[in-house]
Design an enzyme around this catalytic site. Sequence first.
Site, PDB file in Angstrom:
ATOM      1  N   GLY A 133      53.728  53.856 103.300  1.00 33.88           N
ATOM      2  CA  GLY A 133      55.062  53.403 103.661  1.00 33.88           C
ATOM      3  C   GLY A 133      55.620  52.500 102.577  1.00 33.88           C
ATOM      4  CB  SER A 134      58.440  50.151 102.578  1.00 30.79           C
ATOM      5  OG  SER A 134      58.047  49.150 103.502  1.00 30.79           O
ATOM      6  CB  THR A 135      56.299  47.969  98.127  1.00 33.81           C
ATOM      7  OG1 THR A 135      55.888  49.118  97.359  1.00 33.81           O
ATOM      8  CG2 THR A 135      55.686  46.738  97.503  1.00 33.81           C
ATOM      9  CD  GLU A 161      51.477  57.058  98.794  1.00 37.27           C
ATOM     10  OE1 GLU A 161      52.401  56.434  98.225  1.00 37.27           O
ATOM     11  OE2 GLU A 161      51.651  58.089  99.444  1.00 37.27           O
ATOM     12  CB  CYS A 196      56.430  57.317  97.986  1.00 36.36           C
ATOM     13  SG  CYS A 196      55.132  58.524  98.249  1.00 36.36           S
TER      14      CYS A 196
END
Lengths: 479, 275
Positions: A235-237, A257, A291
């Site tokens: 998902g998002s950072t 990831e 991504c």
Amino acid sequence: MVNWEYSESVESQEIVNIKEKYQNFINGKFQQPNSKKYINTISPSTEEVLSKIVISNEKDVDNAVQSAQLGFEKWSNTSPHERSKHLFKLARLIQERSREFAVLESMDGGKPIKESRDFDLPQVAANFFYFAGWADKIDLSWGAKSLKPHGVVGQIIPWNFPLLMLAWKVAPALATGNTVVLKPAETTSLTALLFAELCEQAGLPDGVVNIITGDGTTGSLIVNHKDINKIAFTGSTQVGKLIQKSLAGRDVGLTLELGGKAANIVYEDAAIDQAVEGVVNGIFFNQGHVCCAGSRLLLQESIHDEFVAKLEKRMQTLRVGNPLDKNTDIGAINSKEQLNKIEGLVNEGVSDGGKIFQTECELPGNGFWFKPTLFTDVQPSYSIAREEIFGPVLTTLTFRTPQEAVEIANNTEYGLSAGVWTEKGSKILWTADRLQAGVVWANTFNKFDPSSPFGGYKESGFGREGGRQGLLSYLKAES
Amino acid sequence: MIEIKKTYKNYVGGKYVRSESGKTFTLNLKNDSFEVPLTSKKDIRDAVTSSKAGFEKWSEISPYTKTQILYRLSEMIEGNKDSYVDLLVLCGSTKNQAKKDVETAIENIVWYAGLADKWEQVSGNLNPVNGEYFNISHQNPIGVVFSLNSNNNSLSSLLNSIIQPLTVGCSVISFSEESSIIALKFAEDINNSDFPAGSLNILSGQFENVFEDVSKHVEINLISICKEIPNEMLTKIQENASSSVKRIVNMPSIDGISSILPFLETKTVWHPKGT
């Protein structure tokens, strides 16, 4: 030029049978959740309500973890060879019901049927086939006898490749002897719930795979559950950092990831027409909800004008619309929320001074849509050149020398992927060596395979998924 | 005659330096005592700058040359074996224990020297992807590694906290507390061997003074903790690390190939095959 009339070819929805509402899949069966909170899951291309899913609460998470603990005992007592056969069986079942999954994926997530049918589902089956064969060969993988499963793995996956991300997570986790509690994204839970039916059908021991639905609150409950042994998150950072922080001081494994802002470098000696195709595929694949999307186009100055002209011409041929139409190249944006985010960043790009090009096309009345977009005249400091947009928006920067290309490519906190286009082999190798990215595509882009490790450098996360290296994400060294 | 006693200093960027703060702390060994640098936050930042430069140079050196540089380190220690034994005895070891410790350290370096030009063949591989593509996964060193040494006065323990990242091409900032005297002595052999300046930096101090800065420093890519630390400290380190997705390894494996894996990033390169 003959002006061919367009004739649509829409995939039938009859093959899927969506329930009115879904329960969690725990201990081998669908169970009435403790939580009374349900949300609608809609089709982003029509805004039609498809079904209802539950937002699982603490009790539901606890039930799922307990079930996975019992499942772990059973799975540990199942011989590696039998585990392997279970995974092979799942792979076959996925192939057999592949069309059903593909249609449901496109309805629930908005991606074009040609992608869910020809990319997502074949890859899902391939991941189960690949990891099935590892299950009874773990001792060969790294020549180390001390590698053992973590136990109960919590897996939290995103909405861009719903079933494929499930496969990336579940197949290696089971092959290495772990059991899982998986939470799909709240906008795209339906194919994961259909997968749960397959687990039942395949006769997987109860509790080995547990699937519970919910939003970020449910995800956080999984991360913070005291009996979880490992978390795998895609998902998002921003959320990845929160998870890493939540796990501080706890003996819980973690792989992340996260986001990316990949540079796609085109040198002046590239095969230009091929590069244009590759750049289009790099950013517009899956509406740019990828991504590792090649969202920063780095053009050598000498070919800028020619390349942009060809790119705009090619972009104009992209067909945006009904995901179930087999001719559609670009489907619906996954949610209203994501559309707002894309619009916000694009507006910022325009007000910063970027020059915008959008294709001329008619967008459907309902649903969430965004036209394929290209920015030129961009400074590296603009948000559109730095932030992950996660939409069909490409930003162009220029460079003069290979050294400068590498410097710009690496000048980001991210390090997930990168692309290089040149006909000169030595330049590919020189560039690839210097790019700080977990995946480098040379004269191609957005290629995936279960045997090929995927994952990031720097703030794009840690750990790999896929390949021999991917096994390590689910094993720990034990003395 | 008055005994002439060596002044031990930090080793940063290929130079022996005092702490910029001018502060020292006393190491009370079983049979002697020494004043050693009390590393400050500013010293940490300087060491990171030096390590970044050291990483550029060390990672560029060919695997074959790395093997020879590491092997030469074992030769240097072999030549100075007696002085290590003497120092270890001052720290409280028996002569036999001390000798055995130094020999273990030397054997260990030779093992890793021989790995420096091979690990990529063990950790990397071609991937048999479905389609006409050449696909290879190989590894890069992760970058600047901060390593907290154990409190054992032992050369072999010290080596086990630095040799793995060094072998694969990382630069290392090695930080010791109670066991500093061995580390600062070891710096002399590093200085006499062919490691590029900054590739291995040796600091002494109190970790509790600097751990906040170390864990927040975005240019440290990985923190390797080879010593039992209080859980509150570990928690704080991991929380700080999350702001830049920094890698933290607590008590890393020292067993074979598993021992180098935390210090590597896997890079996979694709290229089409065709005519």
